[in-house]
Motif scaffolding. Sequence first.
Motif, mmCIF file in Angstrom:
data_model
loop_
_atom_site.group_PDB
_atom_site.id
_atom_site.type_symbol
_atom_site.label_atom_id
_atom_site.label_comp_id
_atom_site.label_asym_id
_atom_site.label_seq_id
_atom_site.Cartn_x
_atom_site.Cartn_y
_atom_site.Cartn_z
ATOM 1 N N LEU A 106 0.765 -1.192 -0.448
ATOM 2 C CA LEU A 106 -0.323 -0.075 0.204
ATOM 3 C C LEU A 106 0.752 0.979 0.063
ATOM 4 O O LEU A 106 0.614 2.297 1.032
ATOM 5 C CB LEU A 106 -1.052 -0.373 1.462
ATOM 6 N N SER A 169 -9.948 0.634 -7.241
ATOM 7 C CA SER A 169 -9.616 -0.304 -5.282
ATOM 8 C C SER A 169 -10.485 -0.080 -4.662
ATOM 9 O O SER A 169 -10.695 -1.220 -3.978
ATOM 10 C CB SER A 169 -7.909 1.140 -5.183
ATOM 11 N N PRO A 170 -11.217 0.829 -4.852
ATOM 12 C CA PRO A 170 -12.400 0.879 -3.371
ATOM 13 C C PRO A 170 -13.306 -0.026 -3.956
ATOM 14 O O PRO A 170 -14.183 -0.803 -3.072
ATOM 15 C CB PRO A 170 -12.854 2.759 -3.609
ATOM 16 N N HIS A 173 -12.063 -3.209 -2.562
ATOM 17 C CA HIS A 173 -12.213 -2.494 -0.906
ATOM 18 C C HIS A 173 -13.429 -3.085 -0.529
ATOM 19 O O HIS A 173 -13.493 -3.497 0.428
ATOM 20 C CB HIS A 173 -11.983 -1.526 -1.002
ATOM 21 N N TRP A 174 -14.015 -2.698 -1.490
ATOM 22 C CA TRP A 174 -15.594 -2.535 -0.232
ATOM 23 C C TRP A 174 -16.761 -3.866 -1.592
ATOM 24 O O TRP A 174 -17.851 -3.929 -1.255
ATOM 25 C CB TRP A 174 -16.747 -1.345 -0.973
ATOM 26 N N GLN A 175 -15.831 -4.597 -1.786
ATOM 27 C CA GLN A 175 -16.749 -5.956 -2.428
ATOM 28 C C GLN A 175 -17.642 -5.742 -3.382
ATOM 29 O O GLN A 175 -18.459 -6.567 -3.058
ATOM 30 C CB GLN A 175 -16.656 -6.356 -1.697
ATOM 31 N N SER A 295 -10.600 7.480 -0.303
ATOM 32 C CA SER A 295 -10.115 6.187 -0.975
ATOM 33 C C SER A 295 -8.651 6.714 -1.647
ATOM 34 O O SER A 295 -8.674 7.818 -2.655
ATOM 35 C CB SER A 295 -10.737 5.179 -2.166
ATOM 36 N N GLY A 298 -3.959 3.581 -6.102
ATOM 37 C CA GLY A 298 -3.633 2.073 -4.962
ATOM 38 C C GLY A 298 -2.002 2.103 -5.022
ATOM 39 O O GLY A 298 -1.461 2.242 -5.691
ATOM 40 N N GLU A 302 -1.609 -3.469 -6.188
ATOM 41 C CA GLU A 302 -3.128 -3.619 -6.752
ATOM 42 C C GLU A 302 -2.990 -2.753 -8.894
ATOM 43 O O GLU A 302 -4.503 -2.470 -8.885
ATOM 44 C CB GLU A 302 -4.395 -2.631 -5.962
#
Length: 350
Positions: A106, A169-170, A173-175, A295, A298, A302
């Motif tokens: 990260l 990326s978000p 991250h938030w699937q 966010s 990345g 990623e």
Amino acid sequence: MTHTTVAAYAAQSPKAPLERVTIPRRALGEHDILIDIKYAGICHSDIHQARSEWGEAIFPMVPGHEIAGLVAEVGPGVTRYAVGDRVGVGCFVDSCRGCDNCTAGLQQYCTGEQGATLTYNDTDAAGRPTYGGYSTHLVVDEKYALSIPEAIPLDAAAPLLCAGITLYSPLVHWQAGPGKKVAVIGLGGLGHLGVKIAHAMGAEVTVLSQSLRKREAGLKFGADHYYATSHPATFEQLTGTFDLILNTVSANLDLNAYLGLLRTGGTLVQLGVPENPVSVEPFALIPARKSLAGSMIGGLPETQEMLDFCAEHGILTEIEVIGADQINEAYERVVASDVRYRFVIDTATI
């Protein structure tokens, strides 16, 4: 290394037009590669920084952190790349490499003393100013370059290095995926990629835009629904609908109204940077366990994953390629939202 000075376009002071200049590039180190830049995207943050709208800035400034090109030369210790390889560079060119975030991949959240070294408008470990992608060549450590898959043309690849990863990326991250309802606020350089990526992930995608003028394009990019936020009925109709909302615009919006569109446990992610602070009512969050999050781009692993995902799913940036002599005009058009959807500089024109 054959290049010690290269041609570039720079702003000499805040609000000054960009003009052709010559800038230094460091000699190739053990693990450095020399990139022959082919294309550089124009990001709205380039304009904010060139105009010193985000605080103190370093001039002369060569913007550009959406960079795509070919490896022209390699240092003696380079193992990742060979001359001729297709590579990209995004928003940072180094980091401390030792903090928890760096070791977790990260690097964009590096907590080292200097933080991540930005591609431009920053200083490197040796105290030299960094100059970005509006130039013919760039020297970078091989670890901070990404491999661009053959399936992605270099001109369309450039904006993925900032705009693409900022949305990918978000969504990861938030699937975002099957069974999830995702809304994207704004269908610009960021938003149109968010729609394409979320659709490829299998989510049900809605665009929330000020008007319906880009509706046809939004549906073509993979949106299932398209609503105009200028219609008050939109907010009533969509109350409690979304698992995830990505806000890509830089304008100051009424976030409380958008938080009302989230389902219980939903998240609104702020990606655009508005000029003024935003305010949120606690009761827009508390009664349905909603979250307001942020966010930023990345990390290296990623970003490579994003490029490979876009290649696999045929996701390309919608671009308008321009010559270097059109940069200043392009800046005005970006500010006026007159671009479909990302300007990319053909650096051969520098």
